[in-house]
Write a protein that holds these residues in place. Structure first.
Motif, PDB file in Angstrom:
ATOM      1  N   ASP A  56      -5.102   6.979   0.200  1.00  0.00           N
ATOM      2  CA  ASP A  56      -4.555   5.636   0.370  1.00  0.00           C
ATOM      3  C   ASP A  56      -4.753   4.839  -0.903  1.00  0.00           C
ATOM      4  O   ASP A  56      -5.772   4.982  -1.586  1.00  0.00           O
ATOM      5  CB  ASP A  56      -5.254   4.909   1.524  1.00  0.00           C
ATOM      6  N   GLN A 104       0.505   5.787   0.713  1.00  0.00           N
ATOM      7  CA  GLN A 104      -0.283   6.902   1.207  1.00  0.00           C
ATOM      8  C   GLN A 104       0.423   8.196   0.824  1.00  0.00           C
ATOM      9  O   GLN A 104       1.632   8.326   1.002  1.00  0.00           O
ATOM     10  CB  GLN A 104      -0.433   6.818   2.726  1.00  0.00           C
ATOM     11  N   SER A 116       0.829  -1.201   0.000  1.00  0.00           N
ATOM     12  CA  SER A 116       0.000   0.000   0.000  1.00  0.00           C
ATOM     13  C   SER A 116       0.863   1.251   0.000  1.00  0.00           C
ATOM     14  O   SER A 116       2.058   1.198   0.271  1.00  0.00           O
ATOM     15  CB  SER A 116      -0.936   0.000   1.206  1.00  0.00           C
ATOM     16  N   ASP A 155      -5.254  12.612   3.368  1.00  0.00           N
ATOM     17  CA  ASP A 155      -4.514  11.415   2.961  1.00  0.00           C
ATOM     18  C   ASP A 155      -5.272  10.644   1.889  1.00  0.00           C
ATOM     19  O   ASP A 155      -6.480  10.434   1.982  1.00  0.00           O
ATOM     20  CB  ASP A 155      -4.274  10.497   4.163  1.00  0.00           C
TER      21      ASP A 155
END
Length: 182
Positions: free
Chosen positions: A41, A32, A30, A39
């Motif tokens: 993601d 961010q 992942s 944020d």
């Protein structure tokens, strides 16, 4: 007798000191990034790689892998399409893989530190990634987190409101190869 023990030790040492090859069972990759202070993601799937690692001799490790850039997901189809298609972003039709290869692995106070060549599109840069490698019997989990500067990879152009810092997280669930598990 001492000669025979020494000879046996010389023959067995390479076998006993061999780093273990791990099969990747599942992954979580992942990222961010901040956009106008909020944020964003995202995730990648399609990891393929080779993990050779011995917790007692990390300097013998060899870790490499890639993700399929087209699997990018931020749970927003318009943003995903923009990130996948635009030339200042991933251009997945032209650059289908994001790749990483270790150049050095060392023991660290809280796990390990790996120096990796990270390739995004046509730019390869060295990045140091702290990670843990937790072995439980024939299984292991490798986890790491690192902040990178997207501009080091000429990524995102001068996108208004986009932070330069991108946080990358990964978790690899591994199992020992059956032949090495006996």
């Amino acid at each position: 007798m001492t000669k025979y023990l020494l000879l046996a030790a010389c023959i067995m040492a390479p076998i006993l000191l061999k780093a273990q090859t791990w099969n990747v069972q599942s992954t979580s990759i992942s990222f961010q990034v901040s956009m106008f202070g909020a944020d964003v993601d995202g995730t990648f799937k399609g990891f393929k790689g080779t993990i050779v690692f011995d917790i007692l001799r990390p300097e013998t490790a060899s870790i490499s892998g890639s993700v399929d850039a087209a699997t990018l997901s931020t749970n927003n189809s318009l943003r995903d399409r923009h990130l996948k298609e635009k030339d200042q972003f991933f251009e997945v039709s032209k650059y289908p893989k994001i790749a990483m290869r270790s150049t050095k692995i060392e023991k660290a106070p809280a796990g390990y530190t790996g120096t990796f060549d990270l390739t995004l599109k046509t730019v390869t840069k060295s990045v140091m990634i702290p990670f843990t490698f937790t072995k439980t019997g024939a299984n292991a989990v490798m986890r790491g987190t690192v902040d990178i500067n997207r501009k080091d990879w000429k990524f995102g152009g001068n996108t208004l409101g986009m932070s330069d810092k991108v946080k990358l997280d990964f978790e690899l669930d591994l199992s020992a190869r059956v032949s090495e598990n006996k």
